[in-house]
Scaffold this motif. Structure first.
Motif, short mmCIF file in Angstrom:
data_model
loop_
_atom_site.label_atom_id
_atom_site.label_comp_id
_atom_site.label_asym_id
_atom_site.label_seq_id
_atom_site.Cartn_x
_atom_site.Cartn_y
_atom_site.Cartn_z
N LEU A 115 35.55 44.20 35.38
CA LEU A 115 35.22 43.10 36.28
C LEU A 115 36.32 43.00 37.34
CD1 LEU A 115 33.17 40.81 36.70
CD2 LEU A 115 34.61 39.36 35.27
N VAL A 116 35.92 43.05 38.60
CA VAL A 116 36.86 42.91 39.71
C VAL A 116 36.35 41.80 40.61
CG1 VAL A 116 37.94 44.02 41.70
CG2 VAL A 116 37.52 45.34 39.63
N GLY A 117 37.11 40.71 40.69
CA GLY A 117 36.69 39.55 41.48
C GLY A 117 36.70 38.30 40.65
N GLY A 118 36.73 37.15 41.31
CA GLY A 118 36.76 35.88 40.60
C GLY A 118 37.99 35.71 39.75
N VAL A 135 31.75 45.85 37.42
CA VAL A 135 30.99 45.01 38.33
C VAL A 135 31.97 44.30 39.27
CG1 VAL A 135 29.18 43.27 38.52
CG2 VAL A 135 29.41 44.58 36.41
N THR A 136 31.58 44.18 40.53
CA THR A 136 32.44 43.51 41.50
C THR A 136 31.59 42.81 42.55
OG1 THR A 136 34.32 43.80 43.01
CG2 THR A 136 32.63 45.50 43.05
N LEU A 146 37.94 44.62 49.67
CA LEU A 146 39.40 44.51 49.54
C LEU A 146 40.01 45.67 48.75
CD1 LEU A 146 39.76 40.68 48.81
CD2 LEU A 146 40.39 41.87 50.92
N HIS A 147 39.30 46.16 47.73
CA HIS A 147 39.91 47.09 46.77
C HIS A 147 39.36 48.52 46.80
CE1 HIS A 147 42.05 43.74 44.98
NE2 HIS A 147 40.92 43.09 44.81
N TYR A 197 31.77 44.59 54.91
CA TYR A 197 31.20 45.12 53.68
C TYR A 197 30.88 46.61 53.79
CZ TYR A 197 30.60 40.26 52.15
OH TYR A 197 30.80 38.95 51.78
N ALA A 198 30.51 47.07 54.98
CA ALA A 198 30.18 48.49 55.14
C ALA A 198 31.36 49.38 54.77
CB ALA A 198 29.73 48.76 56.58
N HIS A 199 32.58 48.86 54.92
CA HIS A 199 33.76 49.64 54.54
C HIS A 199 33.72 50.02 53.07
CE1 HIS A 199 37.95 50.87 54.16
NE2 HIS A 199 38.08 50.04 53.15
N ALA A 200 33.16 49.14 52.23
CA ALA A 200 33.09 49.42 50.79
C ALA A 200 32.27 50.66 50.52
CB ALA A 200 32.50 48.22 50.06
#
Length: 432
Positions: free
Chosen positions: A125-128, A138-139, A146-147, A171-174
């Protein structure tokens, strides 16, 4: 060098974005060029899913279409049709470490639970406030942005849930910063108001499979009816609405502002903040919207609908928080907005599922990512002109359950901007 590579004078070597990884490797293999791969850091999954559900024919077709496009592409299925099951099938087939990207923490929680139950392995889990990276992780879109610079090489499959969010500048960077050779996008409505859905082909892949609500209702989604109800303003409300709208329109014309232009709203906000006349115009704009969103007759008809469907489970949708809270106070129903904490939101939805609550009012936060199979009534009191939003709201009540039949009521205030807004958002086969 393979297509996508460019010479970089800074590093004195050829470089390509991470999203080009699969194309570069295929080109090198095809030309029998020896190469060393230090970009790939993703792993293969051991074993297979411990829980497997027989897919519906259209889910098998979607997986086959995705497979035929080398495991890259977007699958478009209505809300409630089991898009997530297509992703589980893809993960189980490719057996690569997988990152699932979702737009909200509610959806992240649902994916976390679903992956854990299906594969029986630790889920990252990445986020929150969490940063635990596992083979299945899941992120959120925000955390992926960011990551991804240090996560991009660790996953061979990346799943973008509600992928219509992806084509924004950040978001497209992800997607561009991930080497994942396999990519799956899931959405009920890929179209965007800014037209950027065309970018999905480069970020994920083309639309490889699509089914709309009307094609699946009855067999795989609940049968449904849509009723558009016209609401008239009272004489007093009509007089006030027209007067306030005239003040707002006069100000817009005076300053040469075209609200249909992308820059129109920003110009209106800027000019309205400069003097008393502008502030009065903004107040007039807000008041005429309030009267259109929640006139007395609309709330009286909602009273009738809540009584008529008192044994059903209803979701009441509004465009703004103020109307949602007004409905909550008047009809004593719980309200969910972006201000509602996660625990309270979960408790309210559990109460709706259990029948403790027969209705829930919300602004826009339940447009996507809510699974309430028992909900069979939706009332649209106000909303935007977005086709996607309207289809998502309809999808909230279409989860198949026994002989359930769903109904969506759209309450439209006549001779206001709501009339035009309703026509725009109903431009979808689900409403024909």
């Amino acid at each position: 060098m393979p297509p996508g590579c460019a010479w970089d004078e800074r590093t004195r070597c050829h470089r390509a974005p991470a999203v080009a990884y699969a194309d570069v490797v295929r080109a090198l293999v095809g030309s029998k060029t020896p190469y060393e791969d230090t970009a790939r850091r993703y792993s293969e999954l051991a074993g297979r899913a411990r829980i497997r559900h027989e897919p519906h024919p259209y889910q098998s077709e979607a997986l086959s279409a995705w497979r035929s496009h080398r495991g890259r592409g977007v699958v478009v299925l209505p809300t409630g049709a089991g898009k997530s099951h297509v992703a589980l099938l893809a993960i189980d087939e490719k057996k690569r470490s997988t990152l699932v990207v979702a737009p909200t923490l509610d959806l992240v929680r649902q994916w976390f639970d679903l992956l854990g139950a299906t594969f029986g392995t630790p889920i990252g889990l990445v986020g929150g406030g969490e940063h635990d990276v596992q083979l299945l992780t899941v992120t959120t879109y925000d955390s992926a942005f960011l990551h991804m610079d240090h996560l991009g090489g660790r996953f061979g499959l990346i799943v973008f849930d509600e992928c219509h969010h992806l084509p924004s500048a950040g978001y497209a960077h992800a997607a561009r910063a991930s080497v994942a050779p396999y990519r799956l996008g899931l959405t009920a409505t890929p179209e965007r108001a800014d037209g950027r859905e065309a970018q999905l082909a480069n970020l994920i892949g083309p639309i490889v499979y699509r089914k709309d609500i009307i094609e699946l209702s009855g067999d795989y989604l609940a049968e449904y009816d849509v009723e558009r109800v016209s609401i008239d303003l009272s004489p007093e409300e009509r007089a006030e609405h027209d007067a306030e709208r005239a003040i707002y329109r006069d100000f817009v014309r005076k300053h040469g502002i075209r609200m249909s232009d992308p820059s129109g709203w920003g110009l209106f906000v800027m000019h309205s903040s400069q003097n008393a006349e502008g502030r009065r115009a903004m107040a007039a704009y807000r008041r005429q919207r309030e009267l259109a969103f929640a006139p007395s007759a609309k709330l009286e008809y909602l009273d009738h609908l809540l009584h008529l469907h008192r044994h059903d489970r209803a979701i009441l949708f509004t465009q703004d928080n103020a109307t949602a809270y007004a409905i909550g106070r008047r009809f004593l129903v719980p309200v969910i907005t972006h201000q509602t904490k996660v625990r309270e939101r979960s408790a309210i939805l559990a109460g709706l599922a259990a029948g403790t609550y027969r209705a829930v009012a919300t602004s826009r936060v339940l447009n996507e990512g809510v699974d309430v199979p028992d909900a069979n009534v939706a009332v649209i009191l106000s909303g935007s002109g977005s086709v996607r939003e309207h289809v998502q709201r309809l999808g909230r009540i279409l989860r198949k359950k026994a002989d359930k039949r769903a109904v969506l009521f759209e309450l439209v205030t006549e001779a206001t901007t709501e009339t035009f807004t309703s026509e725009r958002r109903r431009d979808h086969s689900a409403y024909r």
